[in-house]
Design a protein around this motif. Structure first.
Motif, PDB file in Angstrom:
ATOM      1  N   LEU A 206       0.837  -1.205   0.000  1.00 32.06           N
ATOM      2  CA  LEU A 206       0.000   0.000   0.000  1.00 32.06           C
ATOM      3  C   LEU A 206       0.870   1.252   0.000  1.00 32.06           C
ATOM      4  N   PHE A 207       1.933   1.262   0.795  1.00 30.59           N
ATOM      5  CA  PHE A 207       2.871   2.392   0.775  1.00 30.59           C
ATOM      6  C   PHE A 207       3.459   2.574  -0.626  1.00 30.59           C
TER       7      PHE A 207
ATOM      8  N   ALA B 174       1.723  17.445   1.459  1.00 36.03           N
ATOM      9  CA  ALA B 174       0.613  17.442   2.407  1.00 36.03           C
ATOM     10  C   ALA B 174      -0.203  16.155   2.282  1.00 36.03           C
ATOM     11  N   ILE B 175      -0.327  15.645   1.044  1.00 36.52           N
ATOM     12  CA  ILE B 175      -1.046  14.383   0.845  1.00 36.52           C
ATOM     13  C   ILE B 175      -0.284  13.231   1.497  1.00 36.52           C
ATOM     14  N   ALA B 176       1.043  13.199   1.289  1.00 36.48           N
ATOM     15  CA  ALA B 176       1.859  12.144   1.904  1.00 36.48           C
ATOM     16  C   ALA B 176       1.737  12.180   3.417  1.00 36.48           C
TER      17      ALA B 176
ATOM     18  N   PHE C 298      -1.634  10.841   4.473  1.00 37.91           N
ATOM     19  CA  PHE C 298      -1.692   9.377   4.448  1.00 37.91           C
ATOM     20  C   PHE C 298      -1.112   8.799   5.733  1.00 37.91           C
ATOM     21  N   HIS C 299       0.034   9.327   6.176  1.00 35.50           N
ATOM     22  CA  HIS C 299       0.625   8.852   7.433  1.00 35.50           C
ATOM     23  C   HIS C 299      -0.343   9.052   8.598  1.00 35.50           C
ATOM     24  N   VAL C 300      -0.970  10.211   8.647  1.00 35.17           N
ATOM     25  CA  VAL C 300      -1.925  10.499   9.721  1.00 35.17           C
ATOM     26  C   VAL C 300      -3.096   9.525   9.652  1.00 35.17           C
TER      27      VAL C 300
ATOM     28  N   LEU D 164       8.335   8.507  11.319  1.00 37.11           N
ATOM     29  CA  LEU D 164       7.140   9.338  11.494  1.00 37.11           C
ATOM     30  C   LEU D 164       5.968   8.498  11.981  1.00 37.11           C
ATOM     31  N   LEU D 165       5.749   7.373  11.330  1.00 37.43           N
ATOM     32  CA  LEU D 165       4.627   6.513  11.684  1.00 37.43           C
ATOM     33  C   LEU D 165       4.757   5.991  13.111  1.00 37.43           C
TER      34      LEU D 165
END
Length: 752
Positions: free
Chosen positions: A592-593, A667-669, A672-674, A707-708
Motif C-alpha cells: 500500500l505504501f 501534504a497528501i503524503a 496518508f501517514h496520519v 514518522l509513523l
C-alpha cells in the motif's frame, strides 16, 4: 579456607582473568584462575573475610565489557596452599552455554599509544589489549584463548611475551601483537606493493587522490572513498551496483559528526557504545556530495573502531565506508576473493594476513521516540545473547525467513541471534548462512532438540529446517510470519499478551494469501487474526514488491477505477487481473505504501527494499518541516463478521484523485501517514473494548518509518495503551527468528 568460584556470563575476552589476578593480589589471596568452557573458574585460598570481599569485588568491580549472569560458590575441604595467584591453562569443561564477547572497539589507552611517537606500537594499526580488539570474528573455538583464534599463527616476540605474562592491561591479552610479531598491512595497487607504514601512507594517498580503495576491516572488507567527490562516489556505486541506497560515512570523532547532524544524548551513547554501530542520524546540513546519502533525510554515521581506521581517518577526515561486495551479496572476507574483486574492478586494496573466521557486517541502529531501534544486527552485538524472562525448556534452532535473514540458537533464556545474512535466494548468501549455522552450533555446543521455521512452503530457510529435522529425527515447527513478528516484541519485553500490529511487505498467511497489514490478538503461543487490510489482487508474484507503478494500478483496478490506471501495459494488466493469471491476494501495508508513493509520482520502483516507502516518508517529513497541514483522509473500515477490514484500494483511489486535482503531494503524503495512524488507533481501541487488552506491539518492516512510529506511540499512549517496539532485534524479517523461538517454546512445553 578454600573457595571454588564459577563465574558465568560474558567473562571471556574481556580481561576477566587478569582482573581476577590483580584483585587477588590486592587482597592477599592465593590460588588459580582459568577459562573453563565459556566460564571462568577460580580456586581461591584466604581468610573468610578476604574471600567474602573478593567475591563482592568480583561482581562489583568487573571489567567494563564483562556481563556476569551468575556466580556459583562452593567451599572445598582440606588445605590447598598456593604460593601465589596465577592463571592456569584453560579447560574445555562446560557447565552451561557460554557467552562470548563480540568484537570490541579500540580503547582509549591503546589510542593514546597509537599516536605516541615514543611508544613501540606507534602507528601500528592492529594495536589491542584485554579491553579492545577483535573477538568473535577471529574465534575458532571455546574457550577463548590465543590457540582458539586466528591470532594463533602469529608467534609473540619477546617483548609481547613479557607483557602477556606481566601485570598490566596486556596480561593474557590474546590479540597481543606489535610491529615485530603481528599482522602487517599490505597495500597492492596497479603500480606496486607496499608494506607496513608505507602501505598505510600509500592507502591514504590513494584515497586523497580520489580513488576507491578496498580495505580489510574487523568483520570483512570495506570499500572506502572521499565523500567530497561525485566521480569517486559514483565509481564506488558502480562497483557495488547500488544506484540509490544511501552509503554510510565514518567520521574521525563526534565533533566532525556535529558539523553534519545534531546528535541527541541517546544517539551519542549509541555512537560511542562498545558496539560502535552505524547510527542513522537526521541530516542537518549537506556537506557531502549528493551521491553519498541520495535523497535520504538521514546520515548513516559511525566512529572508528580499530587502529587502522583511526590512523587513516586522522589524515583523511570523514570517509564513505561501506561493505565490499556487489549489492545483494555477502560481505567479502576471504583474502583471495577480495584480491580478485579488487583486481576485477582495478582498484587498490589494503589487507593483512590475520584471518577473519566469521564475517560480520557493521550493525545499524537508530533512535525512535527516545528508544533504540535495531535496524541490522551484526558486528559489536553478535554473538551477545538476548536474554528473555521466559525460558525455552529445550534447545531450539529457529531459522527465520528468507529475506534479511538471521537465525537464532536458543538455550534456556538465552537467544543467540546470528549476524545479518541477507536474502537467501542468493546462492552465496545461502552458503554463508549454512556455514554460520554450523559455526555457531559448534561454538556454543547447542544441539537443537527442535527446529523452527516460517510457514512459507517455498522458503529456502524452511526447506533447510525440514531437511535438518528429518535427518536428525527431530520435530519441526512452523510459525506464521506475522505472529513471529509480534512474538519477537513479546519476547524482548516479557509481555504475555498483546494486540499485535504487524505491518510489512510480504508474509505467507494461513489462508495462502500474502499477509502484511495484520491485527493479531496474541496470548502465549496462540493468536487470533482480528483485522487486516482488505485483500487486493496483485500481478507478478515477487515482482509486485519492486514494480510500484504496476502495484498502484492493481489497487486502482480493485477500486473500480480502470480509467485511472497508468501502466503502459494497462490492457494486459487488466486481462491478467480479470482472469487471475499470475495473481495473488495481498493484505500488505508495504505494498500500500508503494502504491501511494507511485500515484503521488514520488517513486515508481523499489531498486532497494523500502525505497518507495522511504520516499513517501520523506515527502511527509517535508510537509511537517514546512508546517503544511496534512490533507485529510480516512480509511473506510468494513466488517466481515468480527473481522475488521480497512479498505486499502479506496485509500489509493482517494489519494490519486486528490493528487490529480492539484493537491500538494507533501501534504497528501503527510495526510496518508496520519490516516494510517488513526486507523491503527481506531482498530486497536475496538479490539481492546471487546477483549480488555491494553498492551500494543508494533512490528514488521513498515515500523522502521520514524514518522509513523512516533505518531502511533503518541496517539496510542493518549488512549492509555502500553506500546512496545522491537529494540534489540530489527522490526523487519531479521527479528522473526526470536519470535519463532518464543512461540515454539510454548508449543514444545505443551508436548512434554
Amino acid at each position: 579456607m578454600n573457595l571454588l568460584i564459577t563465574v558465568q556470563g560474558l567473562v571471556q575476552g574481556v580481561g576477566f582473568r587478569p582482573f581476577t589476578v590483580r584483585l587477588a593480589n590486592e587482597l592477599n589471596i592465593t590460588g588459580i584462575v582459568q577459562n573453563a568452557g565459556g566460564d571462568v573458574r577460580i580456586l581461591a585460598a584466604g581468610s573468610d573475610a578476604s574471600l567474602q570481599l573478593f567475591l563482592y569485588k568480583l561482581s562489583k568491580n568487573a571489567p567494563a565489557s564483562a556481563q556476569i549472569t551468575r556466580i556459583r560458590t562452593e567451599y572445598t575441604p582440606g588445605d590447598m596452599p598456593f604460593p601465589d595467584f596465577r592463571i592456569l591453562k584453560s579447560s574445555e569443561k562446560r557447565i552451561d552455554t557460554p557467552i562470548m564477547s563480540p568484537d570490541l572497539p579500540l580503547c582509549d589507552a591503546c589510542r593514546r599509544e597509537l599516536f605516541d611517537e615514543e611508544n613501540r606500537r606507534y602507528q601500528y594499526p592492529f594495536i589491542s589489549c584485554v579491553d579492545c580488539g577483535p573477538r568473535y570474528s577471529i574465534l575458532t573455538g571455546v574457550p577463548y584463548d590465543r590457540e582458539t583464534t586466528s591470532m594463533d599463527e602469529f608467534a609473540m616476540c619477546d617483548a609481547c611475551a613479557a607483557e602477556y605474562k606481566g601485570v598490566d592491561r596486556r596480561m593474557h591479552a590474546q590479540t597481543i601483537s606489535c610491529p615485530d610479531c603481528g599482522p602487517q598491512p599490505i597495500f597492492i595497487s596497479h603500480e606496486d606493493i607496499k608494506e607496513k607504514q608505507q602501505a598505510i601512507d600509500a592507502c591514504i594517498s590513494s584515497i586523497q587522490s580520489g580513488e576507491v580503495v578496498a580495505m580489510k576491516g574487523i568483520g570483512g572488507y570495506h570499500l572506502v572513498c572521499l565523500p567530497s567527490r561525485s566521480d569517486t562516489v559514483m565509481h564506488l556505486r558502480q562497483i557495488k551496483a547500488r544506484d540509490q541506497k544511501p552509503l554510510a560515512v565514518m567520521f574521525p570523532d563526534l565533533s566532525s559528526i556535529s558539523h553534519v547532524c545534531n546528535v541527541s544524548q541517546i544517539e551519542e551513547q549509541l555512537l560511542t557504545s562498545s558496539a560502535r554501530p552505524i547510527v542513522l542520524l537526521p541530516k542537518e546540513r549537506d556537506v557531502f556530495v549528493p551521491e553519498v546519502c541520495a535523497s535520504s533525510r538521514f546520515v548513516g554515521a559511525f566512529l572508528p573502531y580499530s587502529g587502522l581506521h583511526e590512523l587513516i581517518l586522522s589524515r583523511t577526515g570523514p570517509l564513505v565506508v561501506t561493505s565490499a561486495n556487489r549489492s545483494e551479496e555477502p560481505i567479502l572476507f576471504r583474502d583471495e576473493e577480495a584480491l580478485s574483486f579488487a583486481k576485477e574492478h582495478a582498484i587498490p586494496i589494503l589487507y593483512h594476513t590475520r584471518e577473519i573466521v566469521t564475517p560480520m557486517d557493521d550493525s545499524v541502529v537508530r533512535e525512535i521516540s527516545d528508544r533504540e531501534q535495531m535496524v541490522r544486527r551484526g558486528r559489536g552485538y553478535v554473538p551477545l545473547p538476548i536474554q528473555t524472562d521466559r525460558e525455552v525448556r529445550v534447545p531450539i534452532l529457529s531459522l527465520g525467513g528468507d529475506l534479511k535473514n538471521s537465525f537464532n540458537l536458543s538455550a534456556k533464556n538465552l537467544h543467540f541471534l546470528s549476524q545479518y545474512a541477507g536474502d537467501l535466494q542468493n546462492k552465496s548468501i545461502y552458503t554463508s548462512f549454512s556455514e554460520n549455522i554450523s559455526h555457531m552450533r559448534a561454538i556454543f555446543s547447542v544441539d537443537p532438540i527442535a527446529y523452527v521455521c516460517d510457514c512459507h512452503p517455498g522458503y529456502f530457510s524452511s526447506e533447510m529446517a525440514k531437511e535438518l529435522a528429518t535427518r536428525e529425527g527431530k520435530p519441526l515447527l512452523r510459525i506464521q510470519h506475522h505472529h513471529a513478528h509480534i512474538a519477537s516484541v513479546m519476547a524482548e519485553h516479557g509481555v504475555c499478551s498483546c494486540i499485535g500490529v504487524a505491518f510489512d511487505g510480504v508474509g505467507y498467511g494461513d489462508d495462502g494469501a500474502v499477509w502484511g497489514g495484520e491485527f493479531l490478538l496474541c496470548q502465549g503461543e496462540a493468536y487470533l487474526r482480528k483485522g487486516h487490510l482488505s485483500y487486493v489482487s496483485l500481478v507478478g508474484g515477487d515482482a509486485a514488491s519492486k514494480m510500484a507503478d504496476r502495484t498502484a494500478d492493481c489497487y486502482l483496478h480493485a477500486a473500480g477505477a480502470v480509467e485511472k490506471m497508468r501502466h503502459r501495459d494497462k490492457e494486459m494488466l487488466c486481462r491478467a487481473l480479470e482472469t487471475h493469471t499470475q495473481t495473488s491476494l495481498y493484505s500488505s501495508m508495504g505494498r500500500l505504501f508503494d502504491a501511494v508513493a507511485s500515484v503521488l509520482c514520488l517513486c515508481s520502483e523499489n531498486t532497494y527494499e523500502g525505497e518507495c516507502a522511504i520516499s513517501l516518508e520523506n515527502a511527509a517529513a517535508k510537509a511537517r518541516e514546512a508546517h503544511l497541514p496534512p490533507e485529510e483522509f480516512s480509511f473506510l473500515i468494513q466488517r466481515d463478521g468480527e473481522m475488521l477490514l480497512p479498505c486499502a484500494e479506496k485509500m489509493v483511489l482517494a489519494i490519486s484523485d486528490r493528487a490529480v486535482s492539484g493537491g500538494n503531494i507533501y501534504a497528501i503524503a503527510n495526510g496518508f501517514h496520519v490516516a494510517v495512524t488513526k486507523m491503527i488507533v481506531s482498530i486497536c481501541k475496538e479490539i481492546s473494548e471487546k477483549t480488555g487488552e491494553k498492551n500494543i506491539a508494533l512490528s514488521g518492516g513498515v515500523f522502521a518509518n520514524t514518522l509513523l512510529v512516533s505518531d502511533c506511540i503518541m496517539e496510542l499512549e493518549k488512549e492509555h495503551f502500553a506500546v512496545y517496539l522491537n529494540e534489540q532485534v530489527p522490526p523487519g524479517d531479521g527479528g522473526i527468528c526470536l519470535g519463532q523461538a518464543y512461540v515454539a517454546g510454548y508449543l514444545l512445553e505443551q508436548e512434554q
